[in-house]
Design a protein around this motif. Structure first.
Motif, PDB file in Angstrom:
ATOM      1  N   HIS A   1       1.429  -6.267   6.120  1.00 25.26           N
ATOM      2  CA  HIS A   1       1.338  -5.025   5.356  1.00 25.26           C
ATOM      3  C   HIS A   1       2.730  -4.526   4.979  1.00 25.26           C
ATOM      4  O   HIS A   1       3.667  -4.603   5.777  1.00 25.26           O
ATOM      5  CB  HIS A   1       0.680  -3.923   6.202  1.00 25.26           C
ATOM      6  CG  HIS A   1      -0.772  -3.760   5.950  1.00 25.26           C
ATOM      7  ND1 HIS A   1      -1.702  -3.673   6.965  1.00 25.26           N
ATOM      8  CD2 HIS A   1      -1.475  -3.638   4.799  1.00 25.26           C
ATOM      9  CE1 HIS A   1      -2.903  -3.511   6.452  1.00 25.26           C
ATOM     10  NE2 HIS A   1      -2.793  -3.491   5.152  1.00 25.26           N
ATOM     11  N   LEU A   2       2.822  -3.967   3.797  1.00 23.64           N
ATOM     12  CA  LEU A   2       3.973  -3.171   3.399  1.00 23.64           C
ATOM     13  C   LEU A   2       3.449  -1.779   3.069  1.00 23.64           C
ATOM     14  O   LEU A   2       2.608  -1.627   2.179  1.00 23.64           O
ATOM     15  CB  LEU A   2       4.663  -3.767   2.169  1.00 23.64           C
ATOM     16  CG  LEU A   2       5.684  -2.858   1.473  1.00 23.64           C
ATOM     17  CD1 LEU A   2       6.879  -2.589   2.382  1.00 23.64           C
ATOM     18  CD2 LEU A   2       6.129  -3.461   0.144  1.00 23.64           C
ATOM     19  N   LEU A   3       3.917  -0.777   3.793  1.00 27.54           N
ATOM     20  CA  LEU A   3       3.526   0.595   3.514  1.00 27.54           C
ATOM     21  C   LEU A   3       4.707   1.338   2.916  1.00 27.54           C
ATOM     22  O   LEU A   3       5.769   1.440   3.533  1.00 27.54           O
ATOM     23  CB  LEU A   3       3.046   1.310   4.779  1.00 27.54           C
ATOM     24  CG  LEU A   3       2.587   2.758   4.569  1.00 27.54           C
ATOM     25  CD1 LEU A   3       1.371   2.814   3.650  1.00 27.54           C
ATOM     26  CD2 LEU A   3       2.286   3.434   5.901  1.00 27.54           C
ATOM     27  N   LEU A   4       4.521   1.850   1.715  1.00 30.64           N
ATOM     28  CA  LEU A   4       5.512   2.678   1.041  1.00 30.64           C
ATOM     29  C   LEU A   4       5.115   4.137   1.215  1.00 30.64           C
ATOM     30  O   LEU A   4       3.946   4.485   1.080  1.00 30.64           O
ATOM     31  CB  LEU A   4       5.572   2.337  -0.453  1.00 30.64           C
ATOM     32  CG  LEU A   4       5.783   0.861  -0.809  1.00 30.64           C
ATOM     33  CD1 LEU A   4       5.707   0.678  -2.311  1.00 30.64           C
ATOM     34  CD2 LEU A   4       7.101   0.348  -0.259  1.00 30.64           C
ATOM     35  N   SER A   5       6.087   4.973   1.510  1.00 34.63           N
ATOM     36  CA  SER A   5       5.774   6.392   1.703  1.00 34.63           C
ATOM     37  C   SER A   5       6.968   7.243   1.305  1.00 34.63           C
ATOM     38  O   SER A   5       8.043   6.721   0.980  1.00 34.63           O
ATOM     39  CB  SER A   5       5.382   6.680   3.159  1.00 34.63           C
ATOM     40  OG  SER A   5       6.524   6.646   3.989  1.00 34.63           O
ATOM     41  N   TYR A   6       6.765   8.544   1.343  1.00 32.87           N
ATOM     42  CA  TYR A   6       7.854   9.499   1.156  1.00 32.87           C
ATOM     43  C   TYR A   6       7.533  10.727   1.981  1.00 32.87           C
ATOM     44  O   TYR A   6       6.369  10.934   2.399  1.00 32.87           O
ATOM     45  CB  TYR A   6       8.038   9.856  -0.319  1.00 32.87           C
ATOM     46  CG  TYR A   6       6.764  10.149  -1.078  1.00 32.87           C
ATOM     47  CD1 TYR A   6       6.051  11.324  -0.888  1.00 32.87           C
ATOM     48  CD2 TYR A   6       6.272   9.226  -1.995  1.00 32.87           C
ATOM     49  CE1 TYR A   6       4.884  11.583  -1.579  1.00 32.87           C
ATOM     50  CE2 TYR A   6       5.093   9.472  -2.691  1.00 32.87           C
ATOM     51  CZ  TYR A   6       4.417  10.657  -2.497  1.00 32.87           C
ATOM     52  OH  TYR A   6       3.255  10.898  -3.180  1.00 32.87           O
TER      53      TYR A   6
ATOM     54  N   PHE B   1      -5.453  -2.448  -0.276  1.00 36.80           N
ATOM     55  CA  PHE B   1      -6.588  -3.150   0.305  1.00 36.80           C
ATOM     56  C   PHE B   1      -7.300  -2.201   1.258  1.00 36.80           C
ATOM     57  O   PHE B   1      -7.630  -1.076   0.870  1.00 36.80           O
ATOM     58  CB  PHE B   1      -6.142  -4.463   0.982  1.00 36.80           C
ATOM     59  CG  PHE B   1      -7.206  -5.510   0.964  1.00 36.80           C
ATOM     60  CD1 PHE B   1      -7.499  -6.188  -0.194  1.00 36.80           C
ATOM     61  CD2 PHE B   1      -7.926  -5.817   2.114  1.00 36.80           C
ATOM     62  CE1 PHE B   1      -8.502  -7.152  -0.218  1.00 36.80           C
ATOM     63  CE2 PHE B   1      -8.912  -6.780   2.105  1.00 36.80           C
ATOM     64  CZ  PHE B   1      -9.200  -7.451   0.935  1.00 36.80           C
ATOM     65  N   HIS B   2      -7.510  -2.606   2.486  1.00 37.01           N
ATOM     66  CA  HIS B   2      -8.367  -1.805   3.352  1.00 37.01           C
ATOM     67  C   HIS B   2      -7.698  -0.540   3.889  1.00 37.01           C
ATOM     68  O   HIS B   2      -8.386   0.374   4.332  1.00 37.01           O
ATOM     69  CB  HIS B   2      -8.948  -2.642   4.485  1.00 37.01           C
ATOM     70  CG  HIS B   2      -7.933  -3.266   5.385  1.00 37.01           C
ATOM     71  ND1 HIS B   2      -6.848  -3.980   4.935  1.00 37.01           N
ATOM     72  CD2 HIS B   2      -7.832  -3.279   6.746  1.00 37.01           C
ATOM     73  CE1 HIS B   2      -6.142  -4.416   5.962  1.00 37.01           C
ATOM     74  NE2 HIS B   2      -6.714  -4.001   7.073  1.00 37.01           N
ATOM     75  N   LEU B   3      -6.357  -0.428   3.834  1.00 36.64           N
ATOM     76  CA  LEU B   3      -5.730   0.846   4.204  1.00 36.64           C
ATOM     77  C   LEU B   3      -6.110   1.938   3.212  1.00 36.64           C
ATOM     78  O   LEU B   3      -6.358   3.083   3.599  1.00 36.64           O
ATOM     79  CB  LEU B   3      -4.209   0.713   4.266  1.00 36.64           C
ATOM     80  CG  LEU B   3      -3.579   0.036   5.476  1.00 36.64           C
ATOM     81  CD1 LEU B   3      -2.072   0.187   5.423  1.00 36.64           C
ATOM     82  CD2 LEU B   3      -4.131   0.588   6.786  1.00 36.64           C
ATOM     83  N   THR B   4      -6.136   1.594   1.936  1.00 35.17           N
ATOM     84  CA  THR B   4      -6.564   2.562   0.930  1.00 35.17           C
ATOM     85  C   THR B   4      -8.035   2.903   1.123  1.00 35.17           C
ATOM     86  O   THR B   4      -8.435   4.071   1.026  1.00 35.17           O
ATOM     87  CB  THR B   4      -6.325   2.013  -0.486  1.00 35.17           C
ATOM     88  OG1 THR B   4      -4.918   1.924  -0.712  1.00 35.17           O
ATOM     89  CG2 THR B   4      -6.924   2.935  -1.536  1.00 35.17           C
ATOM     90  N   THR B   5      -8.851   1.897   1.394  1.00 37.75           N
ATOM     91  CA  THR B   5     -10.268   2.157   1.649  1.00 37.75           C
ATOM     92  C   THR B   5     -10.431   3.079   2.845  1.00 37.75           C
ATOM     93  O   THR B   5     -11.247   4.013   2.826  1.00 37.75           O
ATOM     94  CB  THR B   5     -11.019   0.833   1.879  1.00 37.75           C
ATOM     95  OG1 THR B   5     -10.862  -0.003   0.728  1.00 37.75           O
ATOM     96  CG2 THR B   5     -12.499   1.079   2.133  1.00 37.75           C
ATOM     97  N   TYR B   6      -9.647   2.852   3.890  1.00 35.18           N
ATOM     98  CA  TYR B   6      -9.705   3.707   5.080  1.00 35.18           C
ATOM     99  C   TYR B   6      -9.257   5.128   4.767  1.00 35.18           C
ATOM    100  O   TYR B   6      -9.812   6.098   5.305  1.00 35.18           O
ATOM    101  CB  TYR B   6      -8.830   3.106   6.182  1.00 35.18           C
ATOM    102  CG  TYR B   6      -8.809   3.912   7.458  1.00 35.18           C
ATOM    103  CD1 TYR B   6      -9.963   4.065   8.231  1.00 35.18           C
ATOM    104  CD2 TYR B   6      -7.638   4.518   7.901  1.00 35.18           C
ATOM    105  CE1 TYR B   6      -9.939   4.806   9.404  1.00 35.18           C
ATOM    106  CE2 TYR B   6      -7.606   5.252   9.075  1.00 35.18           C
ATOM    107  CZ  TYR B   6      -8.760   5.395   9.822  1.00 35.18           C
ATOM    108  OH  TYR B   6      -8.742   6.132  10.979  1.00 35.18           O
TER     109      TYR B   6
ATOM    110  N   ASP C   1       0.834  -1.196   0.000  1.00 31.81           N
ATOM    111  CA  ASP C   1       0.000   0.000   0.000  1.00 31.81           C
ATOM    112  C   ASP C   1       0.870   1.248   0.000  1.00 31.81           C
ATOM    113  O   ASP C   1       2.068   1.193   0.284  1.00 31.81           O
ATOM    114  CB  ASP C   1      -0.945   0.005   1.207  1.00 31.81           C
ATOM    115  CG  ASP C   1      -2.287   0.647   0.876  1.00 31.81           C
ATOM    116  OD1 ASP C   1      -2.283   1.744   0.276  1.00 31.81           O
ATOM    117  OD2 ASP C   1      -3.321   0.060   1.210  1.00 31.81           O
ATOM    118  N   GLY C   2       0.247   2.352  -0.318  1.00 31.55           N
ATOM    119  CA  GLY C   2       0.937   3.629  -0.361  1.00 31.55           C
ATOM    120  C   GLY C   2       0.199   4.577  -1.290  1.00 31.55           C
ATOM    121  O   GLY C   2      -0.562   4.151  -2.161  1.00 31.55           O
TER     122      GLY C   2
END
Length: 204
Positions: free
Chosen positions: A119-124, A91-96, A10-11
């Motif tokens: 979960h794998l969360l990609l960010s910057y 998945f549900h992180l994007t929905t949230y 996700d990200g």
């Protein structure tokens, strides 16, 4: 090897999901023994949620058919094939992030936990948001920026939406029962990130 059976990547836009997925697919295809790993992409996991969240009637009585269907499919296939695994885009992180009511989504989190999910969360960093998420300088997509500005009603509103989306993902991750890995992708070192993810997910 202690492999988690499902990895959700996700990200926000521009975080590098497509680049990471490409690297992971290459690693899996290079395994001499092969791997029974299936990829599920965001068109399947999100369904019509982008449009649904704008509908007051849906917001009053929300349904999550895409999440339900994807989970049912994975549960069925994992039961039939114990060696199978899944790499899932969003998945549900994007929905949230789109619909921040965790009490509506907690059952999906618990369901995923029972199936062996991480979960794998990609960010910057937030100062990179305009360049990475809106201007998309990595892909030179001028029309993307125009579309984002039009969708949100201006650049400032678009930038605020991107930043809020990333913050909500972090909030959802704190609420989740799933183990997770976070990667800051500001350097764009996709091969290195893939190696880190592989160690986390597959235990290799």
């Amino acid at each position: 090897m202690s492999m988690k059976r499902i990895l959700i990547i996700d990200g926000i836009t521009g975080a590098g999901k497509s680049s990471v997925l490409k690297e992971l697919r290459a690693r899996i295809e290079a395994l001499p023994e092969g791997a029974d790993t299936h990829f599920i992409y965001e068109d399947d996991t999100l369904g019509q949620i982008m449009d649904q969240v704008k509908d007051p009637a849906w917001r009053a009585r929300p349904t999550f058919e895409a999440l339900e269907g994807t989970l049912q499919r994975m549960e069925r296939e994992l039961a039939a094939s114990p060696a199978r695994s899944f790499i899932v885009e969003r998945f549900h992180l994007t929905t949230y992030a789109l619909f921040p009511e965790w009490d509506r989504l907690v059952r999906f989190d618990e369901w995923l936990g029972r199936l062996g999910t991480a979960h794998l969360l990609l960010s910057y960093p937030e100062p990179h948001a305009e360049r990475r998420a809106i201007e998309r300088v990595d892909r030179q997509e001028e029309q993307w920026a125009q579309g984002m500005d039009a969708w949100y009603g201006g650049r400032e509103a678009a930038l605020d939406a991107v930043i809020q989306s990333q913050r909500r993902r972090w909030d959802g991750l704190r609420k989740s029962v799933l183990p997770f890995l976070h990667l800051d992708t500001r350097e764009g070192d996709w091969a290195r990130y893939a190696a880190t993810i592989w160690t986390f997910w597959a235990g290799r």
